[in-house]
Design a protein around this motif. Structure first.
Motif, PDB file in Angstrom:
ATOM      1  N   UNK A 326       0.854  -1.060   0.152  1.00  0.00           N
ATOM      2  CA  UNK A 326      -0.064  -0.031   0.005  1.00  0.00           C
ATOM      3  C   UNK A 326       0.896   1.254  -0.109  1.00  0.00           C
ATOM      4  N   UNK A 327       2.067   1.143   0.561  1.00  0.00           N
ATOM      5  CA  UNK A 327       2.867   2.150   0.713  1.00  0.00           C
ATOM      6  C   UNK A 327       3.406   2.655  -0.826  1.00  0.00           C
ATOM      7  N   UNK A 328       3.633   1.549  -1.537  1.00  0.00           N
ATOM      8  CA  UNK A 328       4.120   1.593  -2.961  1.00  0.00           C
ATOM      9  C   UNK A 328       3.008   2.563  -3.839  1.00  0.00           C
ATOM     10  N   UNK A 329       1.616   1.942  -3.396  1.00  0.00           N
ATOM     11  CA  UNK A 329       0.584   2.506  -4.172  1.00  0.00           C
ATOM     12  C   UNK A 329       0.554   4.132  -3.951  1.00  0.00           C
ATOM     13  N   UNK A 330       0.511   4.571  -2.639  1.00  0.00           N
ATOM     14  CA  UNK A 330       0.413   5.573  -2.082  1.00  0.00           C
ATOM     15  C   UNK A 330       1.747   6.568  -3.057  1.00  0.00           C
ATOM     16  N   UNK A 331       2.798   6.017  -2.752  1.00  0.00           N
ATOM     17  CA  UNK A 331       4.079   6.607  -3.527  1.00  0.00           C
ATOM     18  C   UNK A 331       3.672   6.737  -4.927  1.00  0.00           C
ATOM     19  N   UNK A 332       3.320   5.770  -5.572  1.00  0.00           N
ATOM     20  CA  UNK A 332       3.169   5.851  -7.181  1.00  0.00           C
ATOM     21  C   UNK A 332       2.048   6.837  -7.539  1.00  0.00           C
ATOM     22  N   UNK A 333       1.118   6.735  -6.640  1.00  0.00           N
ATOM     23  CA  UNK A 333      -0.049   7.772  -6.775  1.00  0.00           C
ATOM     24  C   UNK A 333       0.196   9.242  -7.000  1.00  0.00           C
ATOM     25  N   UNK A 334       1.021   9.354  -5.853  1.00  0.00           N
ATOM     26  CA  UNK A 334       1.710  10.619  -5.451  1.00  0.00           C
ATOM     27  C   UNK A 334       2.517  11.289  -6.433  1.00  0.00           C
ATOM     28  N   UNK A 335       3.518  10.568  -6.706  1.00  0.00           N
ATOM     29  CA  UNK A 335       4.651  10.920  -8.126  1.00  0.00           C
ATOM     30  C   UNK A 335       4.070  10.847  -9.441  1.00  0.00           C
ATOM     31  N   UNK A 336       3.054  10.127  -9.556  1.00  0.00           N
ATOM     32  CA  UNK A 336       2.645  10.138 -10.915  1.00  0.00           C
ATOM     33  C   UNK A 336       1.721  11.376 -11.082  1.00  0.00           C
ATOM     34  N   UNK A 337       0.861  11.928 -10.141  1.00  0.00           N
ATOM     35  CA  UNK A 337       0.273  12.991  -9.956  1.00  0.00           C
ATOM     36  C   UNK A 337       1.110  14.229 -10.141  1.00  0.00           C
ATOM     37  N   UNK A 338       2.482  14.268  -9.248  1.00  0.00           N
ATOM     38  CA  UNK A 338       3.320  15.436  -9.540  1.00  0.00           C
ATOM     39  C   UNK A 338       4.048  15.424 -10.884  1.00  0.00           C
ATOM     40  N   UNK A 339       4.172  14.202 -11.347  1.00  0.00           N
ATOM     41  CA  UNK A 339       4.710  13.946 -12.820  1.00  0.00           C
ATOM     42  C   UNK A 339       3.776  14.789 -13.878  1.00  0.00           C
ATOM     43  N   UNK A 340       2.573  14.354 -13.856  1.00  0.00           N
ATOM     44  CA  UNK A 340       1.522  14.961 -14.713  1.00  0.00           C
ATOM     45  C   UNK A 340       1.338  16.629 -14.289  1.00  0.00           C
ATOM     46  N   UNK A 341       1.607  16.754 -13.104  1.00  0.00           N
ATOM     47  CA  UNK A 341       1.338  18.388 -12.841  1.00  0.00           C
ATOM     48  C   UNK A 341       2.579  19.379 -13.633  1.00  0.00           C
ATOM     49  N   UNK A 342       3.655  18.520 -13.337  1.00  0.00           N
ATOM     50  CA  UNK A 342       4.873  19.112 -14.191  1.00  0.00           C
ATOM     51  C   UNK A 342       4.791  19.291 -15.483  1.00  0.00           C
ATOM     52  N   UNK A 343       4.452  18.117 -16.073  1.00  0.00           N
ATOM     53  CA  UNK A 343       4.122  18.033 -17.659  1.00  0.00           C
ATOM     54  C   UNK A 343       3.049  19.008 -18.240  1.00  0.00           C
ATOM     55  N   UNK A 344       2.030  19.161 -17.370  1.00  0.00           N
ATOM     56  CA  UNK A 344       0.971  20.096 -17.890  1.00  0.00           C
ATOM     57  C   UNK A 344       1.405  21.564 -17.724  1.00  0.00           C
ATOM     58  N   UNK A 345       2.253  21.735 -16.631  1.00  0.00           N
ATOM     59  CA  UNK A 345       2.929  23.031 -16.812  1.00  0.00           C
ATOM     60  C   UNK A 345       3.650  23.577 -17.856  1.00  0.00           C
ATOM     61  N   UNK A 346       4.464  22.415 -18.223  1.00  0.00           N
ATOM     62  CA  UNK A 346       5.442  22.647 -19.313  1.00  0.00           C
ATOM     63  C   UNK A 346       4.568  22.913 -20.494  1.00  0.00           C
ATOM     64  N   UNK A 347       3.591  21.930 -20.780  1.00  0.00           N
ATOM     65  CA  UNK A 347       2.861  22.190 -22.183  1.00  0.00           C
ATOM     66  C   UNK A 347       2.155  23.191 -22.197  1.00  0.00           C
ATOM     67  N   UNK A 348       1.557  23.993 -21.180  1.00  0.00           N
ATOM     68  CA  UNK A 348       0.969  25.268 -21.069  1.00  0.00           C
ATOM     69  C   UNK A 348       2.101  26.308 -21.308  1.00  0.00           C
ATOM     70  N   UNK A 349       3.299  26.367 -20.959  1.00  0.00           N
ATOM     71  CA  UNK A 349       4.372  27.081 -21.449  1.00  0.00           C
ATOM     72  C   UNK A 349       4.663  27.267 -22.679  1.00  0.00           C
ATOM     73  N   UNK A 350       4.717  25.777 -23.115  1.00  0.00           N
ATOM     74  CA  UNK A 350       5.266  25.570 -24.577  1.00  0.00           C
ATOM     75  C   UNK A 350       4.413  26.777 -25.483  1.00  0.00           C
ATOM     76  N   UNK A 351       3.292  27.063 -25.104  1.00  0.00           N
ATOM     77  CA  UNK A 351       2.420  27.930 -25.893  1.00  0.00           C
ATOM     78  C   UNK A 351       2.926  29.328 -26.076  1.00  0.00           C
ATOM     79  N   UNK A 352       3.770  29.663 -24.999  1.00  0.00           N
ATOM     80  CA  UNK A 352       4.509  30.899 -25.121  1.00  0.00           C
ATOM     81  C   UNK A 352       5.757  30.640 -25.968  1.00  0.00           C
ATOM     82  N   UNK A 353       6.617  29.558 -25.641  1.00  0.00           N
ATOM     83  CA  UNK A 353       7.750  29.233 -26.092  1.00  0.00           C
ATOM     84  C   UNK A 353       7.861  29.144 -27.717  1.00  0.00           C
TER      85      UNK A 353
END
Length: 592
Positions: A326-353
């Motif tokens: 269960x710890x790994x599930x929490x870890x995976x869920x948290x880091x997947x969400x963090x990864x997706x958040x960073x990815x979204x931020x980058x893709x949003x900025x690419x409209x400027x870049x």
């Protein structure tokens, strides 16, 4: 329950434990069916570390109030982490037996690639590292097991006083300084009540986390940042889990608690806990799931008898593995969400870049556009700053969660890198223009000296450098414009210079040969001079060449009347007025 049914249940537990422990793998290091001392624990930890290198590792996380080492032991290879501890309370040392038994059993199952109660041990421990602190309170355990024997004589009277005047320490619960380590954590600490002075049990300490053992544990948890925690205690066969959780966290922790109850058969405590304990702190401050598990039927103020251990093990054998899962599930869920958040931020900025493309490709339709504008440089710097910011965010993610944001950032970097290639080419081209002007100035002035030759060599190198940088520009059409603006004029001027330098060097050779009376060599060089391909030259240079050549011919004719004269060269072009580039360089870097 009748004595017969109780005996039958005990036999079933013992048989199940025997089959569990020996049917698929050999667990051979830890013997949990003994009074488990600090010495025995350390001996077993060392042997586990030697037997399972790379899988089991120990470290000292601090010292007790009397200077005994507090050991943490890791099991597994995963980046996800969970935490299990035992013996916060001295008389509850059977939880150390349980911690150590888990270490031994899980490590053996990993090595033999065996399952435990349906859990794939190798897979779990490759995903998750389980950290154990098997004995949080080594002083208290030593006092409870051996009495005053291993403590300074000068402290005996003080310790006996904390024990109510008794020299029998079987009931001892606190650390050896009389502080209850599981009442040392911050939640609700001021309102716990209990003794006002050090005592064998329930004294909260003079302030939060005053005990060395508590400080060590808090520091260690901060270091490893586990996803879940299990704090083992010994009496009641109950599970404490609820401390001020609300909403989704309450629902999540209730689910875990229910599963732990199902695995162990222990009851869940429904009433609100009082706080002050490790699990209360972990849940309340770290905001992550934590559970206090009491492993044995209540036995009063003493340690749990070893005859209870077989049942304790059968009820808890897979708790560490469930926690790891269960710890790994929490870890995976948290880091997947963090990864997706960073990815979204980058893709949003690419409209400027993507607007950078206008500056290095789309809008470049003529040579006059080959320049770096302040708007271009500003957006480039902004994009570069954003890239560094996102690189830091990505670096905080575990390696396996960096793929998506790195792929998105690759697009941003392409805009930046194409901009940089454009700016590098423009800078190199502008530098080449200036060098070309300097060479033209010297040649127009009729100067063929060391400065001229140095400038010529510089032009040759810069032409090659500029060509290479132009090739890195994004657009082929822009490359063509840049070549026409920067490289073509430089090569034309070089060609003119080559012709003049070649003739100049021949003149120098001939003058030296005349002085040395090498007349045949002079004749050969006059022939070479004649064969040089005619090109546009500079008026002052041409006049200088004619005068020096005429002087050579005149001197040679006096001695060699049949020396062939060099035919007249085409009239040179009128030299334009070329300003000194050192004193008059366009400020914007454009071609004047």
């Amino acid at each position: 329950m009748s004595r017969f049914r109780l005996l039958l249940l005990s036999l079933i537990v013992l048989c199940g434990t025997f089959l569990f422990s020996n049917s698929t793998f050999a667990k051979s290091i830890v013997n949990p069916n003994q009074t488990y001392s600090t010495t025995t624990m350390l001996k077993d930890i060392k042997k586990l570390e030697q037997t399972y290198p790379g899988l089991v590792k120990k470290e000292v996380i601090g010292k007790s109030e009397y200077g005994r080492n507090i050991y943490a032991v890791s099991l597994g290879k995963g980046e996800s982490k969970v935490f299990i501890n035992g013996s916060h309370h001295a008389r509850e040392w059977i939880t150390t037996n349980l911690n150590m038994d888990m270490l031994d059993t899980y490590a053996a199952a990993y090595k033999s690639n065996s399952n435990i109660n349906g859990y794939n041990v190798k897979k779990l421990l490759n995903n998750t590292t389980i950290w154990f602190v098997p004995m949080v309170n080594p002083d208290g355990v030593t006092l409870q097991q051996y009495g005053l024997k291993y403590f300074p004589t000068k402290d005996h009277a003080k310790i006996i006083k904390m024990n109510g005047g008794s020299k029998n320490f079987k009931r001892w619960k606190a650390n050896a300084k009389g502080v209850d380590l599981n009442r040392q954590y911050s939640p609700n600490w001021k309102y716990l009540g209990g003794p006002k002075v050090p005592y064998y049990k329930n004294y909260n300490g003079s302030k939060v986390a005053v005990a060395s053992e508590t400080k060590a544990l808090l520091s260690f948890v901060d270091k490893i940042d586990p996803e879940m925690a299990i704090s083992y205690h010994s009496s009641g066969q109950i599970i404490f889990w609820k401390y001020q959780q609300t909403g989704s966290r309450y629902a999540q922790d209730a689910k875990y608690a229910s599963k732990l109850s199902k695995i162990t058969g222990y009851s869940l405590v429904k009433s609100k806990s009082f706080g002050g304990g490790f699990s209360d702190w972990f849940s309340n401050v770290e905001k992550k799931p934590a559970f206090t598990i009491e492993v044995s039927p209540a036995v009063g103020e003493t340690h749990v008898p070893l005859r209870n251990y077989a049942r304790i093990w059968s009820q808890n054998a897979s708790i560490g593995l469930y926690t790891a899962q269960e710890g790994f599930k929490l870890y995976d869920t948290r880091n997947t969400a963090a990864s997706d958040k960073v990815t979204t931020q980058i893709k949003t900025y690419n409209k400027t870049a993507t607007k950078l493309k206008n500056y290095y490709s789309t809008d470049i339709k003529s040579q006059s556009k080959l320049k770096v504008t302040s708007a271009h440089l500003s957006l480039y710097n902004k994009t570069n700053k954003e890239i560094k910011k996102q690189e830091k965010a990505i670096a905080k993610l575990p390696a396996k969660y960096r793929t998506k944001p790195n792929a998105a950032l690759k697009t941003t970097k392409s805009y930046r890198d194409n901009s940089l290639a454009f700016m590098n080419a423009i800078q190199a081209g502008d530098d080449l223009i200036q060098t070309n002007k300097k060479l033209a100035y010297h040649l127009t002035a009729g100067k063929l000296n060391s400065t001229t030759f140095t400038t010529y060599d510089k032009l040759v190198k810069q032409t090659s450098t500029t060509e290479n940088k132009i090739k890195k520009m994004f657009s082929k059409s822009v490359q063509k414009l840049a070549t026409l603006k920067y490289v073509t004029p430089a090569k034309t001027n070089k060609k003119n210079a080559d012709y003049d330098i070649a003739r100049y060097e021949l003149l120098l050779d001939m003058e030296e040969q005349v002085d040395n009376e090498q007349y045949d060599d002079v004749k050969k060089n006059i022939t070479k001079y004649k064969k040089l391909k005619s090109t546009n030259s500079y008026k002052k240079l041409e006049t200088m060449f004619k005068n020096r050549l005429r002087a050579i011919e005149d001197e040679l004719l006096l001695l060699e009347p049949d020396v062939p004269t060099v035919p007249e060269q085409p009239a040179p072009i009128e030299d334009p007025e070329v300003p000194d580039p050192d004193s008059e360089v366009p400020k914007d870097g454009s071609d004047a």
